[in-house]
Design a protein around this motif. Structure first.
Motif, PDB file in Angstrom:
ATOM      1  N   ARG A  11       0.801  -1.223   0.000  1.00 23.47           N
ATOM      2  CA  ARG A  11       0.000   0.000   0.000  1.00 23.47           C
ATOM      3  C   ARG A  11       0.832   1.269   0.000  1.00 23.47           C
ATOM      4  NH1 ARG A  11      -3.991  -0.218   4.756  1.00 23.47           N
ATOM      5  NH2 ARG A  11      -2.422  -1.576   5.633  1.00 23.47           N
ATOM      6  N   SER A  12       1.999   1.245   0.555  1.00 18.04           N
ATOM      7  CA  SER A  12       2.758   2.470   0.766  1.00 18.04           C
ATOM      8  C   SER A  12       4.052   2.471  -0.035  1.00 18.04           C
ATOM      9  CB  SER A  12       3.079   2.606   2.263  1.00 18.04           C
ATOM     10  OG  SER A  12       3.948   3.679   2.478  1.00 18.04           O
ATOM     11  N   ALA A  13       4.207   3.493  -0.853  1.00 14.26           N
ATOM     12  CA  ALA A  13       5.455   3.640  -1.611  1.00 14.26           C
ATOM     13  C   ALA A  13       6.614   3.990  -0.673  1.00 14.26           C
ATOM     14  CB  ALA A  13       5.300   4.711  -2.680  1.00 14.26           C
ATOM     15  N   TYR A  14       6.293   4.682   0.423  1.00 13.87           N
ATOM     16  CA  TYR A  14       7.330   5.048   1.390  1.00 13.87           C
ATOM     17  C   TYR A  14       7.960   3.805   1.998  1.00 13.87           C
ATOM     18  CZ  TYR A  14       9.434   6.799   5.666  1.00 13.87           C
ATOM     19  OH  TYR A  14      10.308   7.060   6.682  1.00 13.87           O
ATOM     20  N   TRP A  15       7.137   2.879   2.473  1.00 16.56           N
ATOM     21  CA  TRP A  15       7.669   1.670   3.098  1.00 16.56           C
ATOM     22  C   TRP A  15       8.365   0.788   2.077  1.00 16.56           C
ATOM     23  CZ3 TRP A  15       8.772   1.609   7.854  1.00 16.56           C
ATOM     24  CH2 TRP A  15       8.016   2.326   8.764  1.00 16.56           C
ATOM     25  N   LYS A  16       7.905   0.818   0.835  1.00 18.62           N
ATOM     26  CA  LYS A  16       8.570   0.056  -0.217  1.00 18.62           C
ATOM     27  C   LYS A  16       9.980   0.611  -0.446  1.00 18.62           C
ATOM     28  CE  LYS A  16       6.314  -1.463  -3.895  1.00 18.62           C
ATOM     29  NZ  LYS A  16       5.618  -1.448  -5.191  1.00 18.62           N
ATOM     30  N   ASP A  17      10.092   1.937  -0.463  1.00 20.43           N
ATOM     31  CA  ASP A  17      11.410   2.556  -0.620  1.00 20.43           C
ATOM     32  C   ASP A  17      12.323   2.238   0.563  1.00 20.43           C
ATOM     33  OD1 ASP A  17      10.601   3.625  -3.022  1.00 20.43           O
ATOM     34  OD2 ASP A  17      10.158   5.615  -2.198  1.00 20.43           O
ATOM     35  N   ILE A  18      11.772   2.276   1.758  1.00 23.45           N
ATOM     36  CA  ILE A  18      12.550   1.941   2.959  1.00 23.45           C
ATOM     37  C   ILE A  18      13.043   0.497   2.875  1.00 23.45           C
ATOM     38  CG2 ILE A  18      12.410   1.582   5.458  1.00 23.45           C
ATOM     39  CD1 ILE A  18      12.552   4.482   4.769  1.00 23.45           C
ATOM     40  N   PHE A  19      12.162  -0.405   2.454  1.00 19.73           N
ATOM     41  CA  PHE A  19      12.523  -1.811   2.338  1.00 19.73           C
ATOM     42  C   PHE A  19      13.648  -2.011   1.323  1.00 19.73           C
ATOM     43  CE2 PHE A  19      11.995  -5.848   0.089  1.00 19.73           C
ATOM     44  CZ  PHE A  19      12.256  -6.728   1.124  1.00 19.73           C
ATOM     45  N   PHE A  20      13.538  -1.374   0.160  1.00 20.94           N
ATOM     46  CA  PHE A  20      14.584  -1.519  -0.859  1.00 20.94           C
ATOM     47  C   PHE A  20      15.905  -0.923  -0.397  1.00 20.94           C
ATOM     48  CE2 PHE A  20      11.043  -1.886  -4.079  1.00 20.94           C
ATOM     49  CZ  PHE A  20      11.258  -3.236  -4.303  1.00 20.94           C
TER      50      PHE A  20
END
Length: 131
Positions: A11-20
């Motif tokens: 759902r969140s692009a922010y958390w996806k960026d953090i994960f990557f």
């Protein structure tokens, strides 16, 4: 817990960026740790010391070459102003690199003495380009 995290990740692009970012940083750490036994067989502790001094010189030179203007690239509200500032940083870095390379070569004995390692003198010409 993993299911909760995966729902947030989708759902969140922010958390996806953090994960990557975290995954990339972690994999870089693992590659460095796995490569360490090979590097210790190829290089002596003296070589690692020279590399450390060289990296410290490069870190110092990178701050001088761009005059730390790259910190201000995020400040302009207009994207064209940010691009102009980015070009200024690249131009300053290139000009200072071109001017400092001959100076580094001519004064390599003096600078390597200041850094405490005369064995570093032949490599000092690479400091401006590496920074």
């Amino acid at each position: 817990m993993i299911v909760y995290f995966s729902k947030h990740l989708n759902r969140s692009a922010y958390w996806k960026d953090i994960f990557f970012q975290a995954a990339g940083n972690s994999s870089a750490q693992v590659i460095g740790i796995l490569g360490l036994p090979i590097l210790t067989r190829l290089y002596t502790p003296h070589d690692f010391g020279l590399q450390n001094i060289f990296l410290q010189a490069v870190t110092f030179a990178s701050g001088l070459s761009s005059l730390r203007y790259e910190q201000f690239i995020t400040l302009p509200k207009d994207e064209t102003d940010a691009k102009i500032l980015l070009r200024l940083v690249f131009l300053l870095g290139f000009c200072i690199c071109v001017l400092s390379t001959p100076l580094m070569w001519l004064n390599r004995g003096l600078i390597s003495g200041w850094l405490g390692s005369k064995a570093l003198a032949p490599y000092l010409i690479f400091v401006p380009f590496t920074s």
